[in-house]
Scaffold this motif. Sequence first.
Motif, short mmCIF file in Angstrom:
data_model
loop_
_atom_site.label_atom_id
_atom_site.label_comp_id
_atom_site.label_asym_id
_atom_site.label_seq_id
_atom_site.Cartn_x
_atom_site.Cartn_y
_atom_site.Cartn_z
N THR A 102 0.84 -1.20 0.00
CA THR A 102 0.00 0.00 0.00
C THR A 102 0.88 1.25 0.00
N ILE A 103 0.25 2.37 -0.29
CA ILE A 103 0.98 3.65 -0.26
C ILE A 103 1.56 3.87 1.13
N LEU A 104 0.75 3.61 2.17
CA LEU A 104 1.25 3.78 3.54
C LEU A 104 2.47 2.90 3.79
N ASP A 105 2.39 1.63 3.38
CA ASP A 105 3.54 0.73 3.60
C ASP A 105 4.76 1.20 2.81
N ASN A 106 4.53 1.71 1.59
CA ASN A 106 5.64 2.24 0.81
C ASN A 106 6.39 3.32 1.59
N LYS A 124 2.82 7.48 11.90
CA LYS A 124 2.41 8.85 12.21
C LYS A 124 3.09 9.83 11.23
N THR A 125 4.41 9.65 11.07
CA THR A 125 5.15 10.51 10.15
C THR A 125 4.64 10.35 8.72
N ALA A 126 4.39 9.10 8.33
CA ALA A 126 3.92 8.84 6.96
C ALA A 126 2.59 9.55 6.70
N MET A 127 1.68 9.48 7.66
CA MET A 127 0.39 10.14 7.46
C MET A 127 0.55 11.65 7.37
N GLU A 128 1.46 12.20 8.18
CA GLU A 128 1.72 13.65 8.10
C GLU A 128 2.26 14.02 6.71
N LEU A 129 3.18 13.17 6.21
CA LEU A 129 3.78 13.48 4.90
C LEU A 129 2.77 13.30 3.77
N LEU A 130 1.94 12.26 3.87
CA LEU A 130 0.92 12.06 2.83
C LEU A 130 -0.08 13.22 2.85
N ARG A 132 0.71 16.24 3.75
CA ARG A 132 1.44 17.38 3.19
C ARG A 132 1.49 17.35 1.67
N VAL A 133 1.60 16.15 1.07
CA VAL A 133 1.61 16.08 -0.40
C VAL A 133 0.20 15.89 -0.97
N GLY A 134 -0.80 15.92 -0.08
CA GLY A 134 -2.19 15.97 -0.53
C GLY A 134 -2.82 14.65 -0.89
N ILE A 135 -2.29 13.52 -0.39
CA ILE A 135 -2.88 12.23 -0.74
C ILE A 135 -3.10 11.33 0.48
N ALA A 136 -3.39 11.95 1.63
CA ALA A 136 -3.63 11.16 2.85
C ALA A 136 -4.79 10.18 2.64
N ASP A 137 -5.76 10.59 1.83
CA ASP A 137 -6.93 9.73 1.59
C ASP A 137 -6.61 8.51 0.71
N GLN A 138 -5.39 8.44 0.19
CA GLN A 138 -5.00 7.31 -0.67
C GLN A 138 -4.14 6.29 0.06
N GLY A 148 -0.85 9.01 -11.98
CA GLY A 148 0.60 9.21 -12.04
C GLY A 148 1.07 10.32 -11.12
N GLY A 149 0.31 11.41 -11.09
CA GLY A 149 0.69 12.54 -10.24
C GLY A 149 0.64 12.17 -8.76
N GLN A 150 -0.39 11.39 -8.41
CA GLN A 150 -0.50 10.94 -7.02
C GLN A 150 0.63 9.97 -6.67
N GLN A 151 0.97 9.10 -7.62
CA GLN A 151 2.07 8.15 -7.37
C GLN A 151 3.39 8.90 -7.17
N GLN A 152 3.59 9.93 -7.98
CA GLN A 152 4.85 10.66 -7.82
C GLN A 152 4.88 11.42 -6.50
N ARG A 153 3.72 11.93 -6.06
CA ARG A 153 3.69 12.60 -4.76
C ARG A 153 3.93 11.58 -3.64
N ALA A 154 3.42 10.35 -3.84
CA ALA A 154 3.71 9.29 -2.86
C ALA A 154 5.21 8.99 -2.82
N ALA A 155 5.84 8.99 -3.99
CA ALA A 155 7.29 8.73 -4.05
C ALA A 155 8.06 9.84 -3.33
N ILE A 156 7.58 11.07 -3.44
CA ILE A 156 8.22 12.19 -2.73
C ILE A 156 8.04 12.00 -1.22
N ALA A 157 6.82 11.63 -0.80
CA ALA A 157 6.57 11.40 0.63
C ALA A 157 7.47 10.27 1.14
N ARG A 158 7.62 9.24 0.33
CA ARG A 158 8.46 8.12 0.74
C ARG A 158 9.90 8.57 0.94
#
Length: 249
Positions: A102-106, A124-130, A132-138, A148-158
Amino acid sequence: MSTATSAPPMIKASGVNKYFGDLHVLKEIDFEVPRGQVVVVLGPSGSGKSTLCRAINRLEPINSGEIQVDGKPLPAEGKALAALRADVGMVFQQFNLFAHKTILDNVTLAPQKVRKVSSGDARKTAMELLERVGIADQAQKYPAQLSGGQQQRAAIARALAMRPKVMLFDEPTSALDPEMVQEVLDTMTSLADEGMTMLVVTHEMGFARRAAHRVVFMSDGEIVEDSTPSDFFTAPKSERAKDFLGKIL
Ligand code: ADP
Ligand code: MG
């Protein structure tokens, strides 16, 4: 004592040469990324931009010269190399998320494994970062379920979850549909505004003009210009830069 004047640049490359066989892809590269600054690397395809990024993480060994991150030469191997890679966040054109997580596990995996963060803190940190990049709901979705845009924002959060000292971006928007480019650039701009040190390879000239402290122009393995964005875009000095800008603008 002011750290701004005494601290070494976050990245410093001196006389770096890199060959692939007979191909000389980095030629006597000298440049710096000062702390808290954004350096944008521009240049035609094949000029060595990705190789330079990979060399900073030691994903590519160099043949001569020296690269320092935070004042220390790159370690060759072992724990020190793992620590370097933890300090240097990297975001690629292809998002490279783990497809079966999942995105959270990533976002939580590496901090737990490498930084020995507890699972509760990592989450906790992951949810804050998600957030911040606007995809906490994912957070509970798998990468393929995101745009693609959401995936790249997830990669930035990671990458940010490792609390890196510096972030390297190698054409982070090049694989995106046009309508998703801006959301990723906005995320990067807000990071820059918060003072993150960043080296960004991009063809997004608007981002370079607005966010870069310096622009480094590469061509054929060389740094041809290293200047402020306003100087580079209004008065490029070399024929190669003029030619490049003529094609891209
Ligand atoms: P850019 O990112 O600016 O497009 P690259 O750093 O990817 O440029 O490539 C620079 C040059 O090195 C190109 O000529 C490319 O074909 C070559 N190159 C890149 N990676 C390899 C490799 N693993 N083996 C051989 N040649 C490579
Ligand atoms: Mg490249």
